[in-house]
Design a protein around this motif. Structure first.
Motif, PDB file in Angstrom:
ATOM      1  N   ASP A  26      24.754  10.910   5.770  1.00 18.69           N
ATOM      2  CA  ASP A  26      24.919  11.487   7.380  1.00 18.69           C
ATOM      3  C   ASP A  26      23.201  11.040   8.176  1.00 18.69           C
ATOM      4  O   ASP A  26      23.091  11.757   8.788  1.00 18.69           O
ATOM      5  N   ALA A  27      22.399  10.239   7.861  1.00 16.72           N
ATOM      6  CA  ALA A  27      21.239  10.000   8.296  1.00 16.72           C
ATOM      7  C   ALA A  27      22.041   8.330   9.074  1.00 16.72           C
ATOM      8  O   ALA A  27      23.066   7.920   8.798  1.00 16.72           O
ATOM      9  N   ASP A  28      20.917   8.647  10.665  1.00 18.13           N
ATOM     10  CA  ASP A  28      20.917   7.518  11.790  1.00 18.13           C
ATOM     11  C   ASP A  28      19.628   6.224  10.913  1.00 18.13           C
ATOM     12  O   ASP A  28      19.555   4.999  10.943  1.00 18.13           O
ATOM     13  N   LEU A  29      18.633   7.753  10.802  1.00 15.96           N
ATOM     14  CA  LEU A  29      17.515   7.109  10.711  1.00 15.96           C
ATOM     15  C   LEU A  29      16.376   7.106   9.160  1.00 15.96           C
ATOM     16  O   LEU A  29      15.970   8.219   9.714  1.00 15.96           O
ATOM     17  N   PHE A  30      15.975   6.091   8.564  1.00 16.46           N
ATOM     18  CA  PHE A  30      15.203   6.862   7.709  1.00 16.46           C
ATOM     19  C   PHE A  30      13.249   6.857   7.906  1.00 16.46           C
ATOM     20  O   PHE A  30      13.555   5.607   8.427  1.00 16.46           O
ATOM     21  N   VAL A  31      12.852   7.506   7.588  1.00 13.13           N
ATOM     22  CA  VAL A  31      11.595   7.608   8.316  1.00 13.13           C
ATOM     23  C   VAL A  31      10.806   8.038   6.822  1.00 13.13           C
ATOM     24  O   VAL A  31      10.488   9.176   6.393  1.00 13.13           O
ATOM     25  N   LEU A  32       9.270   6.922   6.788  1.00 15.03           N
ATOM     26  CA  LEU A  32       8.676   7.504   5.638  1.00 15.03           C
ATOM     27  C   LEU A  32       7.205   6.906   6.106  1.00 15.03           C
ATOM     28  O   LEU A  32       6.937   5.692   6.233  1.00 15.03           O
ATOM     29  N   PRO A  33       6.242   8.111   6.923  1.00 17.10           N
ATOM     30  CA  PRO A  33       5.025   7.883   7.394  1.00 17.10           C
ATOM     31  C   PRO A  33       4.330   7.352   6.855  1.00 17.10           C
ATOM     32  O   PRO A  33       3.029   8.340   6.768  1.00 17.10           O
ATOM     33  N   SER A  34       4.128   7.274   5.576  1.00 23.24           N
ATOM     34  CA  SER A  34       3.010   6.946   4.265  1.00 23.24           C
ATOM     35  C   SER A  34       2.023   6.500   4.725  1.00 23.24           C
ATOM     36  O   SER A  34       2.027   5.637   5.091  1.00 23.24           O
ATOM     37  N   HIS A  35       0.801   7.164   3.851  1.00 23.55           N
ATOM     38  CA  HIS A  35      -0.306   6.174   4.013  1.00 23.55           C
ATOM     39  C   HIS A  35      -0.954   5.326   2.926  1.00 23.55           C
ATOM     40  O   HIS A  35      -1.141   4.622   2.894  1.00 23.55           O
ATOM     41  N   SER A  36       0.459   5.324   2.671  1.00 25.36           N
ATOM     42  CA  SER A  36       0.159   4.080   0.415  1.00 25.36           C
ATOM     43  C   SER A  36       1.387   4.361   0.100  1.00 25.36           C
ATOM     44  O   SER A  36       1.535   5.352  -0.557  1.00 25.36           O
ATOM     45  N   GLU A  37       1.503   3.170   0.162  1.00 26.66           N
ATOM     46  CA  GLU A  37       3.189   3.059  -1.397  1.00 26.66           C
ATOM     47  C   GLU A  37       2.990   1.953  -1.873  1.00 26.66           C
ATOM     48  O   GLU A  37       2.356   0.260  -1.282  1.00 26.66           O
ATOM     49  N   ASN A  38       2.930   1.967  -3.258  1.00 29.92           N
ATOM     50  CA  ASN A  38       3.336   0.307  -3.902  1.00 29.92           C
ATOM     51  C   ASN A  38       4.315  -0.220  -3.132  1.00 29.92           C
ATOM     52  O   ASN A  38       4.113  -1.909  -3.290  1.00 29.92           O
ATOM     53  N   PHE A  39       5.553   0.463  -3.401  1.00 32.32           N
ATOM     54  CA  PHE A  39       7.030  -0.419  -4.156  1.00 32.32           C
ATOM     55  C   PHE A  39       7.899   0.792  -2.444  1.00 32.32           C
ATOM     56  O   PHE A  39       8.274   0.409  -1.555  1.00 32.32           O
TER      57      PHE A  39
END
Length: 373
Positions: free
Chosen positions: A266-279
Motif C-alpha cells: 500500500d506504500a508509495d514511499l518509505f520514510v525513516l528519518p533516523s538519527h542512527s542506524e547500523n543497517f
C-alpha cells in the motif's frame, strides 16, 4: 562445526524489531549448511513487560528459551546453562550489547578459550553518534567492563563501514568483520493506483528513529498525503506521538506476515528519518518490495541517490517535508524497480550465509592451531 548463538531475545520475539529477523536469518541459513550443528541460547522475553513471553515456534535447530524474571533479559537460567553451552561450541556468536547476557558470554568464552563473534546490532554506533542516547555514563561503564572481560579472539561483526568506525571508537582495538544483512525478495506485486499518496514508517517506535520529525513534517505536505505507522514501542512515547499527530497519520500497531506485506504493497514511499542506524533492515525490505526510500545520512544507505531508488538526506541541512514532496513528484514506480533490482544483486541471503560460514570456519581453525602461551 558447532555454532552457539547467544541472544537476549530470539524469534518470535518480533517486538524488538530488525535484529530479531536478521539474527534468525543467519541461524536459518547457517543451520542448513553441511557439517554444521547450531543451537541458540536466549530468554523468553517477547517485550518489555515481564509477563510478555514468547510462544516458541518449530525451528530446524534447538533454541533454549530461559525464563526472564526482570528487566529486558535478566534470566538466571541462561547463566546456569552458559558454561556447558559454550564448552560445547567451536564458535560462539553473541548478539546484543547493553544487555544481561553480554558480559557473562564474553567472560565465559574467554575462560574456555572459545572464539567469539559479537554483533552489537548498532547499539555501540548509536551511543557514539546520537547525542540523545540514554544512560550514556552507564553504557560507558558497561563498555569498560566488556573491554576488561573479553578475550583476545573476539571479532566485532558490523554491517557497514560507519558502524565499524563508530563501534571501534567505543571499544578500542578490536578485530572487525563487515557482513551486511540480507533481505528476502518477495514476488513482484502490483502497486496501488489510488489518487492519494501513502507514506510508510515501519519499525520499532523509538526516539532515535525520528518518527516525531516525520509526524511534524506531515503538516507541510498536501492534504492527499497520508502516513501509515507500523510498529510498537514504549507506551508513553507512543501516546505522546498520537497526541501530537493529525488525522492523516494512522497508527496500526505491530505488523508481521500478511499484514506487513500489505503495508509495503500500500506504500508509495518509505520514510525513516533516523538519527542512527547500523543497517536498517526495514529499508532493505522496502526496496525489496519495490518501494522507494527516503532516509538520512546517519544510515548506511547513501547509494539510494546514485542508484535512483530514493534519497539520503542530512536532517540538519534539509527540510523533511520538502524532500518528501519532491520525491512524491517523481516516477516512484521506476524508482521502486531499480531498488528491487539492487536488493536482488547485492543483498541475497546466499551471499550473507557464505560469508558467515567462511568466518566461522576461520575462527574455528584459529582456535585449533593456536599455540598455547
Amino acid at each position: 562445526m558447532k555454532i552457539l548463538h547467544i541472544s537476549p531475545s530470539f524469534y518470535p520475539a518480533t517486538y524488538w524489531g530488525g535484529p530479531i529477523w536478521s539474527t534468525k536469518a543467519i541461524c536459518d541459513g547457517v543451520a542448513q549448511q553441511p557439517g554444521v550443528a547450531l543451537q541458540v541460547l536466549t530468554t523468553d522475553a517477547a517485550g518489555p513487560d515481564r509477563q510478555t513471553r514468547v510462544t516458541p515456534e518449530p525451528l530446524p535447530y534447538p533454541v533454549r528459551y530461559t525464563r526472564r524474571i526482570a528487566g529486558h533479559a535478566i534470566a538466571p537460567g541462561l547463566l546456569a546453562r552458559l558454561p556447558q553451552a559454550v564448552a560445547w561450541a567451536d564458535v560462539v556468536h553473541l548478539t546484543g550489547t547493553y544487555s544481561f547476557p553480554t558480559l557473562p558470554a564474553l567472560a565465559c568464552a574467554r575462560a574456555l578459550g572459545k572464539p567469539l563473534i559479537w554483533s552489537p546490532r548498532g547499539a555501540l554506533q548509536a551511543t557514539a553518534d546520537w547525542s540523545d542516547a540514554p544512560r550514556r555514563h552507564t553504557k560507558q561503564l558497561f563498555e569498560y567492563l566488556a573491554q576488561f572481560l573479553r578475550g583476545a579472539d573476539v571479532t566485532l561483526h558490523v554491517t557497514s563501514d560507519a558502524e565499524a568506525r563508530q563501534s571501534t571508537q567505543r571499544m578500542g582495538e578490536i578485530r572487525t568483520v563487515m557482513i551486511p544483512n540480507s533481505v528476502a525478495i518477495p514476488p513482484a506485486a502490483p502497486r496501488s493506483t489510488r489518487r492519494s499518496s501513502r507514506l510508510l514508517f515501519l519499525g520499532r517506535l523509538h526516539p532515535k528513529k525520528g518518527l516525531d520529525l516525520l509526524c511534524a513534517a506531515m503538516a507541510g505536505l498536501p492534504a492527499h498525503v497520508h502516513l501509515d505507522v507500523y510498529g510498537t514501542g514504549d507506551a508513553a512515547y507512543i501516546a505522546q506521538l498520537k497526541q501530537e499527530c493529525g488525522p492523516r497519520i494512522h497508527f496500526h500497531g505491530h505488523a508481521d506476515g500478511v499484514a506487513k506485506e500489505r503495508a509495503f504493497a500500500d506504500a508509495d514511499l518509505f520514510v525513516l528519518p533516523s538519527h542512527s542506524e547500523n543497517f536498517g533492515i526495514a529499508i532493505a525490505e522496502a526496496l525489496a518490495h519495490g518501494v522507494p526510500v527516503l532516509t538520512t545520512t546517519q544510515t548506511p544507505w547513501q547509494r539510494l541517490d546514485s542508484i535512483g531508488c530514493g534519497a539520503c538526506i542530512d536532517l540538519k541541512a534539509s527540510d523533511l517535508a520538502q524532500e518528501i514532496n519532491g520525491l512524491l513528484g517523481r516516477d516512484l514506480g521506476a524508482m521502486g524497480v531499480r531498488g528491487r533490482a539492487w536488493m536482488q544483486q547485492e543483498f541475497s541471503s546466499t551471499a550473507m550465509i557464505a560469508r558467515f560460514v567462511e568466518f566461522y570456519q576461520q575462527a574455528a581453525v584459529r582456535r585449533t592451531t593456536a599455540v598455547p602461551v
